[in-house]
Design a protein around this motif. Structure first.
Motif, PDB file in Angstrom:
ATOM      1  N   ASP A  22      -9.255  -0.356  18.893  1.00 58.19           N
ATOM      2  CA  ASP A  22     -10.556   0.238  19.177  1.00 58.19           C
ATOM      3  C   ASP A  22     -10.431   1.755  19.200  1.00 58.19           C
ATOM      4  N   VAL A  23     -10.987   2.415  18.208  1.00 59.65           N
ATOM      5  CA  VAL A  23     -11.061   3.875  18.194  1.00 59.65           C
ATOM      6  C   VAL A  23     -12.535   4.222  18.259  1.00 59.65           C
ATOM      7  N   ALA A  24     -12.899   4.945  19.292  1.00 58.48           N
ATOM      8  CA  ALA A  24     -14.306   5.270  19.515  1.00 58.48           C
ATOM      9  C   ALA A  24     -14.674   6.576  18.836  1.00 58.48           C
ATOM     10  N   ALA A  25     -15.881   6.601  18.292  1.00 58.59           N
ATOM     11  CA  ALA A  25     -16.431   7.861  17.809  1.00 58.59           C
ATOM     12  C   ALA A  25     -16.678   8.738  19.033  1.00 58.59           C
ATOM     13  N   GLY A  26     -16.534  10.032  18.867  1.00 60.03           N
ATOM     14  CA  GLY A  26     -16.791  10.933  19.980  1.00 60.03           C
ATOM     15  C   GLY A  26     -15.843  12.109  19.988  1.00 60.03           C
ATOM     16  N   THR A  27     -15.810  12.777  21.135  1.00 60.19           N
ATOM     17  CA  THR A  27     -14.994  13.975  21.297  1.00 60.19           C
ATOM     18  C   THR A  27     -13.742  13.644  22.095  1.00 60.19           C
ATOM     19  N   TYR A  28     -12.627  14.194  21.659  1.00 57.09           N
ATOM     20  CA  TYR A  28     -11.325  13.990  22.273  1.00 57.09           C
ATOM     21  C   TYR A  28     -10.722  15.340  22.666  1.00 57.09           C
ATOM     22  N   SER A  29     -10.033  15.377  23.795  1.00 52.87           N
ATOM     23  CA  SER A  29      -9.225  16.532  24.156  1.00 52.87           C
ATOM     24  C   SER A  29      -7.950  16.465  23.328  1.00 52.87           C
ATOM     25  N   VAL A  30      -7.469  17.615  22.873  1.00 51.73           N
ATOM     26  CA  VAL A  30      -6.263  17.686  22.053  1.00 51.73           C
ATOM     27  C   VAL A  30      -5.188  18.454  22.811  1.00 51.73           C
ATOM     28  N   GLU A  31      -3.992  17.884  22.881  1.00 51.47           N
ATOM     29  CA  GLU A  31      -2.805  18.573  23.374  1.00 51.47           C
ATOM     30  C   GLU A  31      -1.706  18.340  22.360  1.00 51.47           C
ATOM     31  N   GLY A  32      -1.062  19.419  21.908  1.00 52.00           N
ATOM     32  CA  GLY A  32      -0.037  19.231  20.906  1.00 52.00           C
ATOM     33  C   GLY A  32       1.020  20.307  20.908  1.00 52.00           C
ATOM     34  N   THR A  33       2.004  20.077  20.038  1.00 50.51           N
ATOM     35  CA  THR A  33       3.035  21.078  19.787  1.00 50.51           C
ATOM     36  C   THR A  33       3.024  21.414  18.307  1.00 50.51           C
ATOM     37  N   ASN A  34       3.146  22.704  18.025  1.00 49.17           N
ATOM     38  CA  ASN A  34       3.207  23.186  16.649  1.00 49.17           C
ATOM     39  C   ASN A  34       4.573  22.901  16.033  1.00 49.17           C
ATOM     40  N   LEU A  35       4.697  23.192  14.757  1.00 48.95           N
ATOM     41  CA  LEU A  35       5.953  22.975  14.049  1.00 48.95           C
ATOM     42  C   LEU A  35       7.101  23.761  14.675  1.00 48.95           C
ATOM     43  N   ASP A  36       6.798  24.913  15.283  1.00 50.48           N
ATOM     44  CA  ASP A  36       7.833  25.736  15.922  1.00 50.48           C
ATOM     45  C   ASP A  36       8.075  25.365  17.383  1.00 50.48           C
ATOM     46  N   GLY A  37       7.370  24.335  17.882  1.00 51.26           N
ATOM     47  CA  GLY A  37       7.555  23.877  19.253  1.00 51.26           C
ATOM     48  C   GLY A  37       6.585  24.471  20.264  1.00 51.26           C
ATOM     49  N   SER A  38       5.813  25.483  19.874  1.00 56.91           N
ATOM     50  CA  SER A  38       4.830  26.061  20.792  1.00 56.91           C
ATOM     51  C   SER A  38       3.677  25.078  21.000  1.00 56.91           C
ATOM     52  N   SER A  39       2.974  25.222  22.122  1.00 54.86           N
ATOM     53  CA  SER A  39       1.909  24.274  22.439  1.00 54.86           C
ATOM     54  C   SER A  39       0.534  24.799  22.030  1.00 54.86           C
ATOM     55  N   TYR A  40      -0.406  23.892  21.889  1.00 54.21           N
ATOM     56  CA  TYR A  40      -1.793  24.238  21.596  1.00 54.21           C
ATOM     57  C   TYR A  40      -2.705  23.187  22.204  1.00 54.21           C
ATOM     58  N   GLY A  41      -3.965  23.477  22.253  1.00 51.12           N
ATOM     59  CA  GLY A  41      -4.953  22.541  22.771  1.00 51.12           C
ATOM     60  C   GLY A  41      -6.289  22.787  22.107  1.00 51.12           C
ATOM     61  N   GLY A  42      -7.242  21.953  22.408  1.00 51.10           N
ATOM     62  CA  GLY A  42      -8.582  22.087  21.854  1.00 51.10           C
ATOM     63  C   GLY A  42      -9.313  20.774  21.900  1.00 51.10           C
ATOM     64  N   THR A  43     -10.149  20.554  20.900  1.00 50.13           N
ATOM     65  CA  THR A  43     -10.919  19.322  20.806  1.00 50.13           C
ATOM     66  C   THR A  43     -10.867  18.764  19.388  1.00 50.13           C
ATOM     67  N   ALA A  44     -11.108  17.470  19.294  1.00 54.67           N
ATOM     68  CA  ALA A  44     -11.264  16.798  18.004  1.00 54.67           C
ATOM     69  C   ALA A  44     -12.486  15.900  18.127  1.00 54.67           C
ATOM     70  N   THR A  45     -13.269  15.833  17.058  1.00 56.81           N
ATOM     71  CA  THR A  45     -14.456  14.979  17.030  1.00 56.81           C
ATOM     72  C   THR A  45     -14.287  13.955  15.920  1.00 56.81           C
ATOM     73  N   ILE A  46     -14.435  12.686  16.277  1.00 57.40           N
ATOM     74  CA  ILE A  46     -14.310  11.586  15.317  1.00 57.40           C
ATOM     75  C   ILE A  46     -15.693  10.982  15.086  1.00 57.40           C
ATOM     76  N   THR A  47     -16.058  10.863  13.813  1.00 58.62           N
ATOM     77  CA  THR A  47     -17.313  10.243  13.413  1.00 58.62           C
ATOM     78  C   THR A  47     -16.977   9.063  12.506  1.00 58.62           C
ATOM     79  N   LEU A  48     -17.317   7.843  12.925  1.00 57.49           N
ATOM     80  CA  LEU A  48     -17.013   6.660  12.127  1.00 57.49           C
ATOM     81  C   LEU A  48     -17.896   6.626  10.879  1.00 57.49           C
ATOM     82  N   SER A  49     -17.286   6.232   9.750  1.00 61.79           N
ATOM     83  CA  SER A  49     -18.054   6.117   8.515  1.00 61.79           C
ATOM     84  C   SER A  49     -18.020   4.699   7.948  1.00 61.79           C
ATOM     85  N   SER A  50     -17.174   3.814   8.501  1.00 63.83           N
ATOM     86  CA  SER A  50     -17.146   2.390   8.165  1.00 63.83           C
ATOM     87  C   SER A  50     -16.318   1.693   9.242  1.00 63.83           C
ATOM     88  N   ASP A  51     -16.009   0.421   9.034  1.00 61.64           N
ATOM     89  CA  ASP A  51     -15.182  -0.311  10.000  1.00 61.64           C
ATOM     90  C   ASP A  51     -13.761   0.233  10.073  1.00 61.64           C
TER      91      ASP A  51
END
Length: 119
Positions: A22-51
């Motif tokens: 189950d992956v819901a359409a909507g907004t997600y908080s983002v936490e990650g590490t870059n290729l160099d190991g530094s961290s980043y954050g933000g948001t991601a929005t998923i919009t379903l287009s089929s099953d």
């Protein structure tokens, strides 16, 4: 690095079950590490287009858009940065609805990590 990414993708798809996660359409908080190991954050929005397919937009200090696919508990996206770079991310859909993944950018060395948490 390409072997690592393909191995991760194959392993994730190999773990996929016939039933769809189950992956819901909507907004997600983002936490990650870059290729160099530094961290980043933000948001991601998923919009379903089929099953099994969707569109995803990340806003993490830079903007990128992609197409995504759900298969079992594997969730993958190919994406393009506004500056023109192309990337790939492969997530595992967790029981709590979060997505835990690894990503890379074409022509770059290394891999980053990312967790999307439903808001």
């Amino acid at each position: 690095m390409k072997k690592l990414i393909f191995a991760c993708l194959a392993a994730t798809l190999g773990m996929a079950s016939v039933a769809q996660a189950d992956v819901a359409a909507g907004t997600y908080s983002v936490e990650g590490t870059n290729l160099d190991g530094s961290s980043y954050g933000g948001t991601a929005t998923i919009t379903l287009s089929s099953d099994t397919t969707c569109h995803i937009h990340w806003s993490t200090g830079s903007e990128s858009d992609g197409i995504c696919m759900l298969y079992g508990n594997a969730f993958a996206a190919g994406y393009v940065f506004k500056t023109g770079g192309v990337g790939l991310v492969v997530y595992e859909v967790m029981d709590d609805g979060s997505l835990e993944g690894v990503w890379t950018i074409d022509g770059e060395s290394g891999a980053g990590t990312e967790i999307l948490t439903p808001q």
